[in-house]
Design a protein around this motif. Structure first.
Motif, PDB file in Angstrom:
ATOM      1  N   TYR A 110       0.842  -1.202   0.000  1.00  0.00           N
ATOM      2  CA  TYR A 110       0.000   0.000   0.000  1.00  0.00           C
ATOM      3  C   TYR A 110       0.876   1.251   0.000  1.00  0.00           C
ATOM      4  O   TYR A 110       1.768   1.389   0.840  1.00  0.00           O
ATOM      5  CB  TYR A 110      -0.908   0.036   1.232  1.00  0.00           C
ATOM      6  CG  TYR A 110      -1.837  -1.147   1.347  1.00  0.00           C
ATOM      7  CD1 TYR A 110      -2.935  -1.277   0.508  1.00  0.00           C
ATOM      8  CD2 TYR A 110      -1.628  -2.134   2.317  1.00  0.00           C
ATOM      9  CE1 TYR A 110      -3.803  -2.359   0.612  1.00  0.00           C
ATOM     10  CE2 TYR A 110      -2.488  -3.215   2.429  1.00  0.00           C
ATOM     11  CZ  TYR A 110      -3.569  -3.323   1.576  1.00  0.00           C
ATOM     12  OH  TYR A 110      -4.427  -4.397   1.680  1.00  0.00           O
ATOM     13  N   PRO A 112       0.419   5.688  -0.525  1.00  0.00           N
ATOM     14  CA  PRO A 112      -0.618   6.724  -0.556  1.00  0.00           C
ATOM     15  C   PRO A 112      -0.733   7.393  -1.920  1.00  0.00           C
ATOM     16  O   PRO A 112       0.256   7.534  -2.647  1.00  0.00           O
ATOM     17  CB  PRO A 112      -0.152   7.726   0.504  1.00  0.00           C
ATOM     18  CG  PRO A 112       1.328   7.528   0.579  1.00  0.00           C
ATOM     19  CD  PRO A 112       1.587   6.085   0.289  1.00  0.00           C
ATOM     20  N   ARG A 252       0.007   9.375   9.465  1.00  0.00           N
ATOM     21  CA  ARG A 252      -0.640   8.380  10.325  1.00  0.00           C
ATOM     22  C   ARG A 252      -2.001   7.934   9.775  1.00  0.00           C
ATOM     23  O   ARG A 252      -2.357   6.751   9.862  1.00  0.00           O
ATOM     24  CB  ARG A 252      -0.810   8.958  11.735  1.00  0.00           C
ATOM     25  CG  ARG A 252      -1.510   8.036  12.730  1.00  0.00           C
ATOM     26  CD  ARG A 252      -0.711   6.780  13.024  1.00  0.00           C
ATOM     27  NE  ARG A 252      -1.394   5.904  13.939  1.00  0.00           N
ATOM     28  CZ  ARG A 252      -1.262   5.918  15.268  1.00  0.00           C
ATOM     29  NH1 ARG A 252      -0.452   6.820  15.831  1.00  0.00           N
ATOM     30  NH2 ARG A 252      -1.896   5.077  16.025  1.00  0.00           N
ATOM     31  N   SER A 253      -2.766   8.853   9.190  1.00  0.00           N
ATOM     32  CA  SER A 253      -4.086   8.489   8.689  1.00  0.00           C
ATOM     33  C   SER A 253      -3.975   7.453   7.577  1.00  0.00           C
ATOM     34  O   SER A 253      -4.781   6.509   7.499  1.00  0.00           O
ATOM     35  CB  SER A 253      -4.857   9.717   8.203  1.00  0.00           C
ATOM     36  OG  SER A 253      -4.163  10.345   7.136  1.00  0.00           O
ATOM     37  N   PHE A 254      -2.965   7.604   6.704  1.00  0.00           N
ATOM     38  CA  PHE A 254      -2.757   6.605   5.658  1.00  0.00           C
ATOM     39  C   PHE A 254      -2.387   5.249   6.259  1.00  0.00           C
ATOM     40  O   PHE A 254      -2.911   4.213   5.836  1.00  0.00           O
ATOM     41  CB  PHE A 254      -1.650   7.052   4.692  1.00  0.00           C
ATOM     42  CG  PHE A 254      -1.066   5.920   3.911  1.00  0.00           C
ATOM     43  CD1 PHE A 254      -1.770   5.370   2.855  1.00  0.00           C
ATOM     44  CD2 PHE A 254       0.160   5.373   4.261  1.00  0.00           C
ATOM     45  CE1 PHE A 254      -1.254   4.284   2.146  1.00  0.00           C
ATOM     46  CE2 PHE A 254       0.688   4.288   3.568  1.00  0.00           C
ATOM     47  CZ  PHE A 254      -0.024   3.747   2.509  1.00  0.00           C
ATOM     48  N   ASP A 256      -3.070   4.060   9.230  1.00  0.00           N
ATOM     49  CA  ASP A 256      -4.235   3.468   9.893  1.00  0.00           C
ATOM     50  C   ASP A 256      -5.210   2.873   8.893  1.00  0.00           C
ATOM     51  O   ASP A 256      -5.791   1.799   9.123  1.00  0.00           O
ATOM     52  CB  ASP A 256      -4.949   4.542  10.736  1.00  0.00           C
ATOM     53  CG  ASP A 256      -4.159   4.915  11.983  1.00  0.00           C
ATOM     54  OD1 ASP A 256      -3.279   4.137  12.392  1.00  0.00           O
ATOM     55  OD2 ASP A 256      -4.411   5.992  12.549  1.00  0.00           O
ATOM     56  N   LYS A 257      -5.406   3.549   7.763  1.00  0.00           N
ATOM     57  CA  LYS A 257      -6.302   3.009   6.732  1.00  0.00           C
ATOM     58  C   LYS A 257      -5.769   1.728   6.144  1.00  0.00           C
ATOM     59  O   LYS A 257      -6.509   0.775   5.891  1.00  0.00           O
ATOM     60  CB  LYS A 257      -6.520   4.063   5.631  1.00  0.00           C
ATOM     61  CG  LYS A 257      -7.383   5.241   6.060  1.00  0.00           C
ATOM     62  CD  LYS A 257      -7.518   6.266   4.938  1.00  0.00           C
ATOM     63  CE  LYS A 257      -8.348   7.461   5.372  1.00  0.00           C
ATOM     64  NZ  LYS A 257      -8.427   8.493   4.307  1.00  0.00           N
ATOM     65  N   ALA A 258      -4.452   1.687   5.909  1.00  0.00           N
ATOM     66  CA  ALA A 258      -3.837   0.484   5.357  1.00  0.00           C
ATOM     67  C   ALA A 258      -3.964  -0.686   6.330  1.00  0.00           C
ATOM     68  O   ALA A 258      -4.173  -1.837   5.905  1.00  0.00           O
ATOM     69  CB  ALA A 258      -2.369   0.754   5.033  1.00  0.00           C
ATOM     70  N   ALA A 260      -6.345  -1.268   8.267  1.00  0.00           N
ATOM     71  CA  ALA A 260      -7.740  -1.706   8.316  1.00  0.00           C
ATOM     72  C   ALA A 260      -8.156  -2.491   7.078  1.00  0.00           C
ATOM     73  O   ALA A 260      -9.230  -3.112   7.064  1.00  0.00           O
ATOM     74  CB  ALA A 260      -8.659  -0.505   8.485  1.00  0.00           C
ATOM     75  N   LEU A 261      -7.318  -2.495   6.034  1.00  0.00           N
ATOM     76  CA  LEU A 261      -7.680  -3.175   4.785  1.00  0.00           C
ATOM     77  C   LEU A 261      -7.428  -4.667   4.855  1.00  0.00           C
ATOM     78  O   LEU A 261      -6.593  -5.125   5.627  1.00  0.00           O
ATOM     79  CB  LEU A 261      -6.880  -2.558   3.638  1.00  0.00           C
ATOM     80  CG  LEU A 261      -7.193  -1.094   3.325  1.00  0.00           C
ATOM     81  CD1 LEU A 261      -6.244  -0.562   2.259  1.00  0.00           C
ATOM     82  CD2 LEU A 261      -8.638  -0.954   2.856  1.00  0.00           C
TER      83      LEU A 261
END
Length: 261
Positions: A110, A112, A252-254, A256-258, A260-261
């Motif tokens: 992953y 961004p 950090r937001s990226f 955290d999203k990764a 969760a995938l």
């Protein structure tokens, strides 16, 4: 198709080497990989979160284990490389010890959308492993929630070159502490050679201490937290050209999203 894929990966690796080798660490005008300069050899047990990334068995970059199945590294290390070609090794002090460490294949890569290959804005990637990376001298590291100020020391570790003009990376992991510098100071020093963006911070010295080619993607640790990712810089340990790191807090937001995938 297989031949085209192999050629693409080879060309990417050659480009990374040329960009970093020409002027040191990766950057918008000078891209590539980073290394440990002025550090000391350590056992992997001192930095159990540090892993090394490989393509076809060959070492390319460092990374940090943030969960048993996720590694954080630099986007410029893995962008465009298929997950099936990547392997992560944990628990190994020396790159040449084929029997040491635990190896895991990569299931997903992953990066961004904000990543910019020219400026290295958002130079971060998350690798999802096919199975948990566990074993002796392997531990995860927490993501950064600390605040710092100029002068605070961060610890950088990796297998990168120990001299800018060296032709080889270090076979044993090394570690060094470098001091954080203000954004203004870093921007002033790089104003004619590169852009210090909002996802970056800088650190250097004291003395000739820095990351170098081969250290890219590796951890910059503050208060036992992963606060930076080795990204780029002009040369290695050059006066007035500090090392540049991706700030984990800003991406950090990226991450955290990764996760969760």
């Amino acid at each position: 198709m297989q031949t085209e894929s192999s050629l693409l990966v080879l060309l990417m690796l050659l480009l990374l080497l040329q960009l970093r080798t020409a002027n040191g660490k990766a950057g918008n005008n000078e891209a590539g990989n980073a290394r440990i300069l002025g550090g000391t050899p350590v056992d992997i047990s001192a930095v159990p979160y540090l892993v090394n990334l490989r393509i076809g068995g060959n070492f390319i970059c460092g990374g940090s284990l943030i969960t048993p199945t996720h590694v954080v590294t630099a986007a410029h290390c893995v962008k465009g490389v298929s997950a099936s070609r990547l392997q992560v090794v944990g628990g190994a002090t020396r790159l040449t010890d084929a029997t040491a460490g635990v190896r895991r294949n990569v299931a997903k890569v992953y990066t961004p959308k904000a990543y910019n290959i020219r400026t290295l804005h958002s130079d971060v990637a998350v690798l999802k492993l096919q199975s948990p990376l566990v074993g002796a001298n392997i531990e995860t590291i927490a993501l950064c929630n600390s605040s710092w100020e100029a002068g605070n020391l961060i610890r950088v570790s990796g297998w990168g070159k120990t001299a800018e003009k060296s032709n080889r990376v270090s076979q044993q992991v090394r570690s060094v502490e470098v001091a954080l510098i203000t954004r203004k100071s870093c921007m002033d020093q790089y104003k004619l050679r590169g852009t210090i963006g909002t996802t970056m911070f800088c650190a250097a010295g004291p003395g000739v201490k820095d990351a170098c080619e081969g250290d890219s993607g590796g951890p910059a640790v503050y208060q036992n937290q992963l606060c930076g990712i080795v990204s780029w810089g002009l040369g290695c340990g050059r006066r007035n050209y500090p090392g540049v790191y991706t700030s984990v807090k800003t991406v950090r937001s990226f991450i955290d999203k990764a996760l969760a995938l």
